[in-house]
Design an enzyme around this catalytic site. Structure first.
Site, mmCIF file in Angstrom:
data_model
loop_
_atom_site.group_PDB
_atom_site.id
_atom_site.type_symbol
_atom_site.label_atom_id
_atom_site.label_comp_id
_atom_site.label_asym_id
_atom_site.label_seq_id
_atom_site.Cartn_x
_atom_site.Cartn_y
_atom_site.Cartn_z
ATOM 1 N N ASP A 159 -2.507 14.413 -3.593
ATOM 2 C CA ASP A 159 -3.869 14.575 -4.109
ATOM 3 C C ASP A 159 -3.936 15.649 -5.194
ATOM 4 O O ASP A 159 -4.675 15.519 -6.173
ATOM 5 C CB ASP A 159 -4.826 14.963 -2.972
ATOM 6 C CG ASP A 159 -5.106 13.798 -2.033
ATOM 7 O OD1 ASP A 159 -4.592 12.691 -2.293
ATOM 8 O OD2 ASP A 159 -5.840 14.000 -1.054
ATOM 9 N N GLY A 208 -21.980 6.388 -0.639
ATOM 10 C CA GLY A 208 -21.554 5.007 -0.391
ATOM 11 C C GLY A 208 -20.165 4.726 -0.913
ATOM 12 O O GLY A 208 -19.876 3.621 -1.377
ATOM 13 N N HIS A 254 0.934 -22.888 3.765
ATOM 14 C CA HIS A 254 -0.358 -23.466 4.135
ATOM 15 C C HIS A 254 -0.428 -23.588 5.654
ATOM 16 O O HIS A 254 0.560 -23.981 6.264
ATOM 17 C CB HIS A 254 -0.507 -24.851 3.489
ATOM 18 C CG HIS A 254 -1.755 -25.565 3.905
ATOM 19 N ND1 HIS A 254 -2.980 -25.254 3.364
ATOM 20 C CD2 HIS A 254 -1.955 -26.542 4.827
ATOM 21 C CE1 HIS A 254 -3.900 -26.018 3.927
ATOM 22 N NE2 HIS A 254 -3.305 -26.817 4.819
HETATM 23 C C1 LIG Z 1 -11.345 10.159 5.869
HETATM 24 C C2 LIG Z 1 -10.215 9.854 4.938
HETATM 25 C C3 LIG Z 1 -9.689 8.577 4.938
HETATM 26 C C4 LIG Z 1 -8.644 8.268 4.101
HETATM 27 N N1 LIG Z 1 -8.127 7.011 4.152
HETATM 28 C C5 LIG Z 1 -7.086 6.701 3.374
HETATM 29 C C6 LIG Z 1 -6.501 5.416 3.448
HETATM 30 O O1 LIG Z 1 -6.944 4.558 4.192
HETATM 31 N N2 LIG Z 1 -5.429 5.149 2.663
HETATM 32 C C7 LIG Z 1 -4.917 6.078 1.814
HETATM 33 O O2 LIG Z 1 -3.948 5.769 1.122
HETATM 34 N N3 LIG Z 1 -5.447 7.302 1.700
HETATM 35 C C8 LIG Z 1 -6.513 7.635 2.476
HETATM 36 N N4 LIG Z 1 -7.057 8.880 2.390
HETATM 37 C C9 LIG Z 1 -6.471 9.824 1.423
HETATM 38 C C10 LIG Z 1 -5.174 10.413 1.967
HETATM 39 O O3 LIG Z 1 -5.428 11.027 3.204
HETATM 40 C C11 LIG Z 1 -4.617 11.419 0.964
HETATM 41 O O4 LIG Z 1 -4.492 10.826 -0.299
HETATM 42 C C12 LIG Z 1 -3.243 11.918 1.391
HETATM 43 O O5 LIG Z 1 -3.307 12.515 2.658
HETATM 44 C C13 LIG Z 1 -2.735 12.924 0.354
HETATM 45 O O6 LIG Z 1 -1.562 13.516 0.803
HETATM 46 P P1 LIG Z 1 -1.254 15.011 0.402
HETATM 47 O O7 LIG Z 1 0.110 15.305 0.949
HETATM 48 O O8 LIG Z 1 -1.515 15.231 -1.043
HETATM 49 O O9 LIG Z 1 -2.366 15.899 1.139
HETATM 50 P P2 LIG Z 1 -2.646 16.092 2.675
HETATM 51 O O10 LIG Z 1 -2.280 14.896 3.472
HETATM 52 O O11 LIG Z 1 -4.024 16.624 2.759
HETATM 53 O O12 LIG Z 1 -1.620 17.222 3.102
HETATM 54 C C14 LIG Z 1 -1.732 18.552 2.643
HETATM 55 C C15 LIG Z 1 -1.333 19.491 3.774
HETATM 56 O O13 LIG Z 1 -1.215 20.804 3.260
HETATM 57 C C16 LIG Z 1 -1.821 21.703 4.180
HETATM 58 N N5 LIG Z 1 -2.200 22.912 3.424
HETATM 59 C C17 LIG Z 1 -3.247 23.054 2.558
HETATM 60 N N6 LIG Z 1 -3.278 24.304 2.040
HETATM 61 C C18 LIG Z 1 -2.216 24.967 2.572
HETATM 62 C C19 LIG Z 1 -1.692 26.284 2.443
HETATM 63 N N7 LIG Z 1 -2.271 27.193 1.634
HETATM 64 N N8 LIG Z 1 -0.596 26.606 3.142
HETATM 65 C C20 LIG Z 1 0.009 25.693 3.958
HETATM 66 N N9 LIG Z 1 -0.437 24.426 4.118
HETATM 67 C C21 LIG Z 1 -1.530 24.075 3.441
HETATM 68 C C22 LIG Z 1 -2.979 20.929 4.746
HETATM 69 O O14 LIG Z 1 -3.380 21.455 5.991
HETATM 70 C C23 LIG Z 1 -2.382 19.527 4.881
HETATM 71 O O15 LIG Z 1 -1.754 19.321 6.114
HETATM 72 C C24 LIG Z 1 -8.099 9.244 3.219
HETATM 73 C C25 LIG Z 1 -8.649 10.523 3.194
HETATM 74 C C26 LIG Z 1 -9.701 10.836 4.043
HETATM 75 C C27 LIG Z 1 -10.274 12.229 4.012
#
Ligand SMILES: Cc1cc2nc3c(=O)[nH]c(=O)nc-3n(C[C@H](O)[C@H](O)[C@H](O)COP(=O)(O)OP(=O)(O)OC[C@H]3O[C@@H](n4cnc5c(N)ncnc54)[C@H](O)[C@@H]3O)c2cc1C
Length: 310
Positions: A151, A21, A283
């Site tokens: 992340d 949830g 408002h």
């Molecule tokens: C269903 C869902 C809904 C979400 N909704 C929201 C929202 O509404 N608002 C919000 O702020 N956040 C939301 N999030 C969280 C958000 O998507 C993440 O916080 C954000 O994408 C993090 O960015 P990032 O660059 O750290 O990782 P990511 O966006 O995951 O990017 C990492 C990239 O690295 C690539 N990668 C991984 N390992 C390797 C490797 N070894 N070699 C080359 N490439 C690689 C992956 O394929 C990916 O494209 C949501 C997440 C999910 C799953």
């Protein structure tokens, strides 16, 4: 299904069980229920959206109880079996059925940082016990030429946190005096109604034993909420008791995600309840609920009679 496959479904399932949830489960559950699925949610803890303030969740839960077929709290999934007739799921929890059959099951029980990067062990990058990469305030890892953002760099795992960190890291690489030190990072749950919060939550303040005052304003008392037929909302401020400084803002209601940015700016600028109530809001708009909750803090709201106790 996980959330990725859950977004790629070629058809609308007749029935869907969402395990978890949290925000992803509730968002996807809302989408499919609105498209016509019979959606049930099972959550192991005693409430939806663990971590969020209960009074905000209550606004959403009331509506979800009419949208979803079932919300099973304090309930654990103990067995999942694929059958011809569907997916048979066994539950353990008081008041929940012992089993049921669903067309589809979505597993949304939390996300983990993906720090198992091939070759990372050949660098000085340090990964903590939770899988997050350790960084300094500029998002530089223990290997000075490698930066980490998003992340993998820590909670909250949200897109806007990631892009802000990226900005800081790139500026740091360019030699600017940049540092990642937000006072508040907004979070939005895109359900209907939305729930949004920023800065300190009331739940966190209680857990930390902080002496705060909470000022709440119900949307049923604001004209705009009535005209759009969405009086089911709540805006609240978490304030420092002595100074009235705004430490946190929480909003549940239609479009809460759009309103929360003002709260984040207020926290970043060190605003007090007095600053918020002295700022003229247009408002009739839902933004007046922020100004009015500041008025509630002083016992002077024009829409809610709640005199301040001496
Ligand atoms: C269903 C869902 C809904 C979400 N909704 C929201 C929202 O509404 N608002 C919000 O702020 N956040 C939301 N999030 C969280 C958000 O998507 C993440 O916080 C954000 O994408 C993090 O960015 P990032 O660059 O750290 O990782 P990511 O966006 O995951 O990017 C990492 C990239 O690295 C690539 N990668 C991984 N390992 C390797 C490797 N070894 N070699 C080359 N490439 C690689 C992956 O394929 C990916 O494209 C949501 C997440 C999910 C799953």
């Amino acid at each position: 299904m996980d959330s990725t496959t859950g977004l790629e479904l070629p058809e609308v399932p007749k029935s869907l069980l969402v395990i978890g949830g949290g925000y992803i489960g509730l968002e996807l559950g809302t989408v499919y229920a609105t498209l016509g699925s019979k959606v049930s949610v099972v959550e192991m803890t005693g409430g939806l959206l663990p971590g969020a303030d209960r009074d905000l969740v209550a606004v959403l839960q009331k509506r979800l109880e009419t949208l979803f077929a079932k919300i099973m709290l304090n309930t654990k999934v103990v067995k999942v079996t694929d059958q011809k007739s569907g997916i048979r799921v066994s539950f353990e929890g008081a008041g929940s059925p012992s089993e049921d059959v669903f067309d589809r099951v979505l597993v949304a029980v939390g996300r983990r940082p993906n720090s198992k990067i091939p070759g990372i062990e050949t660098t000085g990058v340090k990964v903590d016990a939770s899988g997050f990469i350790a960084t300094d305030a500029q998002r530089r890892t223990a290997e000075p030429t490698i930066f980490a953002i998003g992340d993998v760099a820590g909670e909250p795992m949200l897109a806007h946190k990631a892009s802000h960190e990226a900005r800081v890291a790139v500026e740091a690489i360019q030699g600017h005096r940049a540092v990642f030190e937000p006072l508040a990072i907004p979070a939005v749950v895109f359900t209907d109604p939305e729930i949004a919060w920023t800065g300190l939550t009331e739940a966190q303040a209680q857990a930390d034993g902080r002496d705060v005052e909470v000022a709440k304003f119900p949307w049923a008392a604001i004209g705009r909420a009535i005209t759009i037929d969405r009086p089911d909302g709540l805006t609240k401020l978490v304030l420092d008791k002595g100074t009235g400084r705004i430490l946190g803002v929480g909003i549940a209601g239609a479009g809460a995600g759009e309103l929360i940015a003002e709260g984040t700016l207020a926290i970043e600028m060190g605003a007090t309840a007095d600053d918020l109530r002295m700022t003229i809001h247009p408002h009739p708009t839902l933004s007046e609920t922020l100004m009015e909750s500041a008025d509630v803090f002083f016992g002077q709201s024009t829409s809610v009679f709640k005199p301040k106790r001496k």
